[in-house]
Write an enzyme that holds these catalytic residues in place. Sequence first.
Site, PDB file in Angstrom:
ATOM      1  N   HIS A 264       0.972 -13.564  10.748  1.00 24.54           N
ATOM      2  CA  HIS A 264       0.816 -12.924   9.502  1.00 24.54           C
ATOM      3  C   HIS A 264      -0.219 -12.709   9.142  1.00 24.54           C
ATOM      4  O   HIS A 264      -0.525 -11.948   8.672  1.00 24.54           O
ATOM      5  CB  HIS A 264       2.281 -13.324   8.639  1.00 24.54           C
ATOM      6  CG  HIS A 264       1.251 -13.551   7.416  1.00 24.54           C
ATOM      7  ND1 HIS A 264       0.263 -13.698   6.501  1.00 24.54           N
ATOM      8  CD2 HIS A 264       2.247 -12.693   6.153  1.00 24.54           C
ATOM      9  CE1 HIS A 264       0.413 -13.871   5.001  1.00 24.54           C
ATOM     10  NE2 HIS A 264       1.458 -12.666   4.982  1.00 24.54           N
TER      11      HIS A 264
ATOM     12  N   TYR B 265     -18.529  20.301  -6.294  1.00 24.25           N
ATOM     13  CA  TYR B 265     -18.914  19.393  -5.719  1.00 24.25           C
ATOM     14  C   TYR B 265     -18.195  17.915  -6.306  1.00 24.25           C
ATOM     15  O   TYR B 265     -17.860  17.847  -7.636  1.00 24.25           O
ATOM     16  CB  TYR B 265     -20.451  19.143  -5.844  1.00 24.25           C
ATOM     17  CG  TYR B 265     -20.953  19.323  -6.784  1.00 24.25           C
ATOM     18  CD1 TYR B 265     -20.680  17.650  -7.205  1.00 24.25           C
ATOM     19  CD2 TYR B 265     -21.077  20.408  -7.933  1.00 24.25           C
ATOM     20  CE1 TYR B 265     -21.901  17.784  -8.536  1.00 24.25           C
ATOM     21  CE2 TYR B 265     -21.743  20.212  -8.916  1.00 24.25           C
ATOM     22  CZ  TYR B 265     -22.224  18.661  -9.649  1.00 24.25           C
ATOM     23  OH  TYR B 265     -22.430  19.005 -10.399  1.00 24.25           O
TER      24      TYR B 265
ATOM     25  N   CYS C  40     -19.703  13.501 -10.885  1.00 22.77           N
ATOM     26  CA  CYS C  40     -21.046  12.676 -11.265  1.00 22.77           C
ATOM     27  C   CYS C  40     -20.573  11.335 -11.390  1.00 22.77           C
ATOM     28  O   CYS C  40     -21.616  10.393 -11.733  1.00 22.77           O
ATOM     29  CB  CYS C  40     -22.325  13.357 -11.562  1.00 22.77           C
ATOM     30  SG  CYS C  40     -22.059  13.101 -13.410  1.00 22.77           S
TER      31      CYS C  40
ATOM     32  N   ARG D 183       6.989   1.467  12.145  1.00 23.14           N
ATOM     33  CA  ARG D 183       5.993   2.090  10.703  1.00 23.14           C
ATOM     34  C   ARG D 183       4.672   2.207  11.495  1.00 23.14           C
ATOM     35  O   ARG D 183       4.583   2.440  12.245  1.00 23.14           O
ATOM     36  CB  ARG D 183       6.346   1.180   9.563  1.00 23.14           C
ATOM     37  CG  ARG D 183       5.549  -0.407  10.657  1.00 23.14           C
ATOM     38  CD  ARG D 183       5.823  -1.283   9.135  1.00 23.14           C
ATOM     39  NE  ARG D 183       5.252  -2.474   9.864  1.00 23.14           N
ATOM     40  CZ  ARG D 183       5.444  -3.571   9.114  1.00 23.14           C
ATOM     41  NH1 ARG D 183       6.193  -3.938   7.819  1.00 23.14           N
ATOM     42  NH2 ARG D 183       4.523  -5.201   9.911  1.00 23.14           N
TER      43      ARG D 183
ATOM     44  N   GLY E 133       5.665  -8.853   5.123  1.00 24.68           N
ATOM     45  CA  GLY E 133       5.830 -10.913   3.947  1.00 24.68           C
ATOM     46  C   GLY E 133       5.477 -10.625   2.812  1.00 24.68           C
ATOM     47  O   GLY E 133       6.006 -11.359   2.284  1.00 24.68           O
TER      48      GLY E 133
ATOM     49  N   SER F  22     -21.513  19.293 -14.736  1.00 21.88           N
ATOM     50  CA  SER F  22     -21.437  17.551 -14.306  1.00 21.88           C
ATOM     51  C   SER F  22     -20.055  17.413 -14.360  1.00 21.88           C
ATOM     52  O   SER F  22     -20.462  16.295 -16.174  1.00 21.88           O
ATOM     53  CB  SER F  22     -22.671  16.911 -13.723  1.00 21.88           C
ATOM     54  OG  SER F  22     -21.593  16.528 -12.605  1.00 21.88           O
TER      55      SER F  22
ATOM     56  N   LYS G 271      10.845   1.168   5.554  1.00 24.27           N
ATOM     57  CA  LYS G 271      11.833   0.593   6.945  1.00 24.27           C
ATOM     58  C   LYS G 271      12.982   1.296   7.085  1.00 24.27           C
ATOM     59  O   LYS G 271      13.389   1.870   8.146  1.00 24.27           O
ATOM     60  CB  LYS G 271      12.015  -0.762   6.664  1.00 24.27           C
ATOM     61  CG  LYS G 271      13.025  -1.666   7.516  1.00 24.27           C
ATOM     62  CD  LYS G 271      13.112  -2.863   6.884  1.00 24.27           C
ATOM     63  CE  LYS G 271      11.662  -3.510   6.953  1.00 24.27           C
ATOM     64  NZ  LYS G 271      11.973  -5.050   6.903  1.00 24.27           N
TER      65      LYS G 271
ATOM     66  N   MET H 237       7.638  -9.703   0.511  1.00 24.33           N
ATOM     67  CA  MET H 237       8.928  -9.943  -0.344  1.00 24.33           C
ATOM     68  C   MET H 237       9.402  -9.765   0.539  1.00 24.33           C
ATOM     69  O   MET H 237       9.562 -10.829   1.674  1.00 24.33           O
ATOM     70  CB  MET H 237       9.980  -8.099  -0.353  1.00 24.33           C
ATOM     71  CG  MET H 237       8.712  -7.913  -1.673  1.00 24.33           C
ATOM     72  SD  MET H 237       9.181  -5.904  -1.940  1.00 24.33           S
ATOM     73  CE  MET H 237       8.683  -4.730  -0.584  1.00 24.33           C
TER      74      MET H 237
ATOM     75  N   ARG I  36      17.133  -7.073   4.194  1.00 19.85           N
ATOM     76  CA  ARG I  36      15.513  -7.380   4.425  1.00 19.85           C
ATOM     77  C   ARG I  36      14.804  -6.233   3.545  1.00 19.85           C
ATOM     78  O   ARG I  36      15.861  -4.840   3.023  1.00 19.85           O
ATOM     79  CB  ARG I  36      15.448  -6.493   5.720  1.00 19.85           C
ATOM     80  CG  ARG I  36      15.881  -7.313   7.289  1.00 19.85           C
ATOM     81  CD  ARG I  36      14.694  -6.382   8.598  1.00 19.85           C
ATOM     82  NE  ARG I  36      15.842  -7.382   9.446  1.00 19.85           N
ATOM     83  CZ  ARG I  36      15.141  -8.115  10.151  1.00 19.85           C
ATOM     84  NH1 ARG I  36      14.039  -8.282   9.581  1.00 19.85           N
ATOM     85  NH2 ARG I  36      15.356  -8.647  11.118  1.00 19.85           N
TER      86      ARG I  36
END
Length: 913
Positions: free
Chosen positions: A462, A887, A865, A343, A104, A780, A8, A106, A95
């Site tokens: 909300h 990979y 993996c 935002r 919503g 791997s 914010k 905090m 705020r």
Amino acid sequence: MKRELGGKGAGLAEMSRVGLDVPAGFTLSTKLCALYAEADKEGKGSQLLEKAGAVMKEVEMGVKFIEKQMRRPIPRGSSSKTSKDGELPLLLSIRSGAAVSMPGMMDTVLNLGLNDVIVEGFCSSPTTSEAERRFCLDAYRRLLDMFGDVVLSIPRVDFESALTEMKRARGVATDAELTADDLRELCEKYKRVYVDRGKTFPSDPETQLRKSIEAVFASWKNPRAVKYREINKDCAGLEGTAVNVQAMVFGNRDDDSCSGVLFTRDPSTGEKKLYGEYLVNAQGEDVVAGIRTPENIDQLAVQFPRCHKTLVDWCDRLENHFWDVMDIEFTVESNKLWILQCRSGKRIGAAAVKIACDMVDEGLITVPRAVLMVEPRHLDQLLRPRFDPGDLAGDADVVAKGLPASPGAAVGTIVFTAADAEAAKKRGVDCVLIRVETSAEDVGGMHASCGILTARGGMTSHAAVVARGWGKPCVVGCGDMFVNERDKTVRFQGCDAKFKEGDAISLDGDRGLVIRGSRALIASIADNGDLARVMRWTDETRRIQVLANADTPADAAIARANGAEGIGLVRTEHQFFSSPERLRAMRSMVLASDDAARTEACDRMLPFQREDFEGIFTAMAGLSVCVRLLDPPLHEFLPPKKSQELDRVARDVASNAGEKDVGKILARAERMREANPMLGMRGCRLGIQHPSVTAMQSRAIFEAAKACADKGIRVKPQIMVPLVATAAEFSHQANVIRDVHAEVFAGVEALPFEVGVMVETPRAALVADKLVRAGAQFLSLGTNDLTQMTFGFSRDDVGPILKTYRENGILTNDPFERIDELGVGLLIENCAMMARAAVRELNEQWQEDQSKPKGDKTKVKIGVCGEHGGDPASVRYFASDRVALDYVSCSAHRVIAARLAAAQAAARELDAL
């Protein structure tokens, strides 16, 4: 900037910089919140601002800046009076704002600075109109409510009950219909709430400011905020919330004022048009709370045409500045437009891919940035099943229609509280949470449910915002629904039936439909071309391969359909649970009394293995398939000890082996149970102890590969030796594998294959160069076991410990879900560095040896993996220049998300150029 100022604060700073009208203010950084949290542990949090003179001096300087910019004074002292000519003094909003959006979760305090003296002075002035008196008293009752709740922990229901009773007594539906006299009486009722609760409302505005700042900092640790951060991994590692102190502007000043929330594009479809709502004569929290039904943003052009034109222009400027869809809060005060917040706008999957494509076509963003705009969860949403729209046309089971706040299909049993939803999730039961309206306290239940239905609220309420952020189907504003929370029942207008807790219900978030009972699902929606285009961009951008973990031909087919470039892990032990015959053969091998009995059991296992490998090779024709030799503790194949099932298995094994004494079989089974099986007879240790097992698996792989090749199917087999700690262990198993390969292809042209190591032990990561010199053709990283052994955690038992660690800030992430870069990551980086150094040295030696053909060079591929191969944040780390693996391999269903995450690692670098 977001890390320090919060989302914010950073947004406010940027909007001010580009010249938009933002109420003057200042931001207290997230670092101060961290200091507050540390002091609060010692019981000194409430003293931090009071005693930290430097902090309060900075706050006072900020307040003077606000006064200068707004050209109005802020009240000081409990006896403060109104400004000249009966004008209200400048009021403040306090705020929260973390680096990651937590809608919503905090706290906020608005209208700060009022007290009895100021309110009475303003309302009694002969120049004050009735409308202005009403506005002042409305602002005061809101301050009493919010300050009591946020700062003094007075249950908000106390204030809500007084408001509800007042509206009932006056015969009005909304608080906007209450008169100035009504609101004066309501303020007195609110003050009595303070007295009844033994609390005191501070009349000094400076005290109000300090205590409000402390309360907002403290809200970082409130239960709903903590729960939200536990659910959202992106919140891990944040220091706290910033606090934004701003001049108040009033959407509830008069009928020429309003407050609203909008997105610069439709977050459900991606269409380029303003999408949002506003309320006339209301403050911002009225819109998101869903208490009153708002107006569509298009109506703003009719009621506030000049402000609407300016707003459209500002939306375009913000999109061009931030290169993204923006979520904006605005207020019109007496026909003057102000922007309060911006935002990045949360959006659902279909909208995300369309917006990315459209913005590229508009020349607004580059392809790398478009790749960054689509999140893995967006792809997950697109691939989820939905209802068949044709089945719902005129269906009598459609009992109600609301607003389609978040798309998708939800089928579950009805629950009415967040706690019941969380309890259902723990039992493995899908549920739909039904509420009159949701609040931040419901966050745990909203996440636990598969769908959300509310009687009140709009498309920016909300429930709608949170559901869209999580990709959960949600229907809001269902005015034909009547919820009895006390009896835990719900009924719908025009439907005779009453629904109770536990009844089945279905939600269609695409059309806003509520459907009686459980409705069948169909496959995900067909792609309109945007998804294919985005995935093409990801494959063109990423520098790392994405393979799949697949144990069966069916898994392999899914993996290939999802774009896997090969199989990076076939866990052969999983194949023996698919039929009783397979399991019996495996148990005979595990409980064999000698080599002959074990060889006979392996001969029975061989056809099953060969059949599976042939199916997987066929499904992945032309792509590599890496088969891991048997790895798990052998006792996992046995029934619980001293059970009837174990007795039956012992008799079966004895019969097959010609063993008369079943007791000997049971004794062997007991000896199989190790004190620490994850560090016992498994992996390469099993193959070294019993080479016939490695030989059987190798034969099955090579015979399956030969059978496929004879049919014209291209195969690229790889064999992986698990749980290696020394180069000698690998060499032992590699020799067995190569001997079998020579036998299978004796007299015919041999198919090439590769043999490598599964790096699961820290020691293997530390001696990677020696493994390469011993002939390992790929490494791997099995990061599940590597994490377990590095931390000394048992991943089967560590759940309660990790919960405590995260609650106390000892660990910010579950290291089994997201790779631990500082510890396990260091081993991975060392492994890659040493392996590549060994490759370079071997190739230099090769080039110097005149007897060697110059075209052949040593190559070693390094990948992952473990389950981390499917975690987007971990994939971005593996693909970064810091590690640069070749990979990752993940479950078949996570391949698409992994492709995107791999591309995003490269896109971040390209976008920064």
